[in-house]
Design a protein around this motif. Structure first.
Motif, PDB file in Angstrom:
ATOM      1  N   GLY A  86       0.438  -1.405   0.213  1.00 34.57           N
ATOM      2  CA  GLY A  86       0.457   0.082   0.157  1.00 34.57           C
ATOM      3  C   GLY A  86       1.082   1.590   0.454  1.00 34.57           C
ATOM      4  O   GLY A  86       0.390   2.043  -0.590  1.00 34.57           O
ATOM      5  N   ARG A  91      -2.303   3.499  -0.895  1.00 32.50           N
ATOM      6  CA  ARG A  91      -3.277   2.361   0.046  1.00 32.50           C
ATOM      7  C   ARG A  91      -4.371   2.639  -0.314  1.00 32.50           C
ATOM      8  O   ARG A  91      -4.853   1.443   0.341  1.00 32.50           O
ATOM      9  CB  ARG A  91      -2.514   3.309   0.868  1.00 32.50           C
ATOM     10  CG  ARG A  91      -1.645   3.552   1.722  1.00 32.50           C
ATOM     11  CD  ARG A  91      -1.201   4.785   3.286  1.00 32.50           C
ATOM     12  NE  ARG A  91      -0.406   4.816   3.073  1.00 32.50           N
ATOM     13  CZ  ARG A  91       0.375   6.121   3.124  1.00 32.50           C
ATOM     14  NH1 ARG A  91      -0.213   6.777   3.366  1.00 32.50           N
ATOM     15  NH2 ARG A  91       2.492   5.607   3.837  1.00 32.50           N
ATOM     16  N   ASN A 135      -4.171  -1.488   5.133  1.00 31.19           N
ATOM     17  CA  ASN A 135      -4.499   0.273   4.397  1.00 31.19           C
ATOM     18  C   ASN A 135      -5.712   0.607   4.689  1.00 31.19           C
ATOM     19  O   ASN A 135      -5.357   2.047   4.383  1.00 31.19           O
ATOM     20  CB  ASN A 135      -3.773  -0.349   2.770  1.00 31.19           C
ATOM     21  CG  ASN A 135      -3.135  -0.891   2.457  1.00 31.19           C
ATOM     22  OD1 ASN A 135      -2.108  -0.038   2.620  1.00 31.19           O
ATOM     23  ND2 ASN A 135      -2.628  -1.929   2.254  1.00 31.19           N
TER      24      ASN A 135
END
Length: 475
Positions: A86, A91, A135
């Motif tokens: 991420g 992300r 994330n």
């Protein structure tokens, strides 16, 4: 829910984007809560559905264990990799891909015609969870700053605690009513809502200075943990170390040795930087987490299973039986976090596991025909109180055991270790799960005593390694 995860990215530096302010903060927070709740709910709800799933597929003992471990294995092995991916690739992008994989996997779980298809779908859920969990929190941290970030992370953690509290109860109700397959269909509207909100309202963020993901380390960790878990499961379910089980366990151990060797060679670019283990405190906290959370995972799996299979509890009542645990932990953790900041984590992490050990010991009073209020509830309350004392101080201790540039990595490792502990303990529960009736109750008593021993070991480790450790103030 593992509380160190709630600080994985919240305490890191250099994560803010758009000045640390999202254009639609409430929708970003909602998206992250929906995403992470998929994993939190699924990780706990199946504890009460396990007997029904096993009966539906006419599964053997080892296969029942893999209903849980097929999810936990990729989650524990790939959690750190998901966060790194991420950072490098975005992300929001990785989180949405993880949610999509979880959605598809949940659909396959719900309609799986056979156990192999079901287990493959559970593994895909674990991969998706390893992508969405870190994330979702990283996105949250990147979208808020200052006190707003702290409140957002606190809301995220509280929502996870609530999800963990109601999931077993809802799961039990579905098992008793519509059937266990509807547990997985329940994921679909949450996943669709999270994808839609994330696509429309969540800003992208990344950390281009982060090293490339450690693909070799992730592969070795997955293969090593998988082989070790497979061997332990085969051994525990038959109570014999055959040639196949022994060879698989040996191969798993060898691959894990190669994993640590490869991580040492990779240095600061490793998924698990080995220099962190130069700290006696970090080593102690890692072993502490493995033992304490491993024992807890065993209890949360075996107790509902025993209540349903041996004591004839409906699945709904089995879910209600463990409800005090997440409530007490959620209510007690903020207070203990503040106390640990004043006195240090050593004493909370010593006293808490001792109380947990007492709760496990009380588990030997659980008998067929026994009253819930006088046999089951005292054990649950004691374990809950002890964990409420220990959970938040463990988080702060992990963050203070390493330098400020590695707090995210350290807490990520701690979260992965807590899941790996549950993975190994679940693999060892085959001999207990294979029992029936009074034999299953006796197996619960034996497991409770072993859990008490692991909790006492955690207390001794905390007392011996933390010394006069003080908590680093949050930035």
């Amino acid at each position: 829910m593992s509380f160190p995860l709630a600080h994985w990215f919240a305490e890191r530096h250099g994560l803010t984007t758009r000045g640390g302010q999202a254009k639609h903060p409430a929708l970003v927070l909602t998206t992250c809560i929906l995403a992470s709740s998929l994993s939190f709910i699924d990780g706990s709800v199946l504890n009460v559905a396990l007997p029904a799933i096993g009966q539906s597929f006419e599964a053997q003992t080892a296969e029942v264990q893999w209903v849980m471990n097929a999810f936990t294995l990729p989650l524990s092995a790939l959690l750190l990799l998901g966060g790194a991916a991420g950072d490098l690739y975005g992300r929001r992008r990785v989180m949405l891909l993880g949610i999509f994989l979880f959605l598809v996997a949940s659909l396959f779980c719900a309609v799986a015609p056979s156990l192999p298809v079901f287990l493959a779908a559970r593994a895909l859920q674990g991969v998706g969870a390893a992508m969405l969990l870190p994330n979702s929190l990283a996105t949250l941290s990147a979208s808020f700053s200052g006190e707003k970030r702290g409140r957002a992370v606190g809301t995220w953690a509280a929502a996870g605690a609530i999800a963990g509290a109601v999931a077993p109860l809802i799961g039990g109700w579905l098992v008793d009513g519509l059937g266990w397959r509807f547990i997985f269909l329940l994921n679909l509207p949450f996943a669709v809502a999270a994808i839609a909100l994330g696509w429309l309202y969540v800003p992208e963020s990344q950390n281009e200075q982060r090293p490339a993901p450690d693909w070799l380390g992730a592969t070795l960790a997955t293969l090593g943990l998988g082989a070790l878990t497979f061997g332990l499961t085969a051994w525990s379910s038959t109570d014999q170390v055959g040639t196949g089980a022994g060879a698989t366990m040996a191969a798993g151990a060898l691959i894990l040795v190669l994993f640590f060797w490869a991580e040492a060679r990779r240095g600061t670019r490793a998924m698990v930087p080995m220099h962190l283990f130069g700290s006696k405190q970090f080593v102690g906290l890692t072993v502490f987490t493995f033992a304490l959370y491993g024992a807890l995972s065993g209890l949360m799996l075996l107790l509902p299973y025993t209540l349903i299979e041996a004591l004839d509890y409906p699945a709904t009542m089995a879910g209600l039986a463990v409800l005090p645990f997440p409530i007490i932990v959620a209510l007690g953790s903020p207070l203990m976090g503040r106390l640990a900041a004043r006195i240090g984590p050593r004493w909370p992490l010593t006293v808490g596991p001792i109380i947990v050990a007492g709760g496990y010991a009380l588990g030997i009073r659980i008998e067929a025909g026994g009253d819930y209020l006088t046999t089951v509830l005292p054990s649950i309350l004691a374990v809950s109180l002890g964990m409420a004392i220990a959970v938040a101080p463990l988080t702060t201790a992990v963050l203070s055991a390493v330098d400020e540039h590695h707090v995210g990595t350290a807490s990520g490792i701690n979260s992965a270790v807590s899941r790996a502990g549950g993975l190994i303990v679940t693999a060892l529960l085959g001999a207990a799960i294979s029992q029936q009736g009074l034999g299953l109750v006796a197996a619960l008593h034996e497991a409770a005593l072993i859990g008490a021993g692991l909790a006492l070991l955690s207390a001794l480790i905390a007392f011996a390694t933390l010394g006069s450790m003080r908590v680093r103030p949050s930035p």
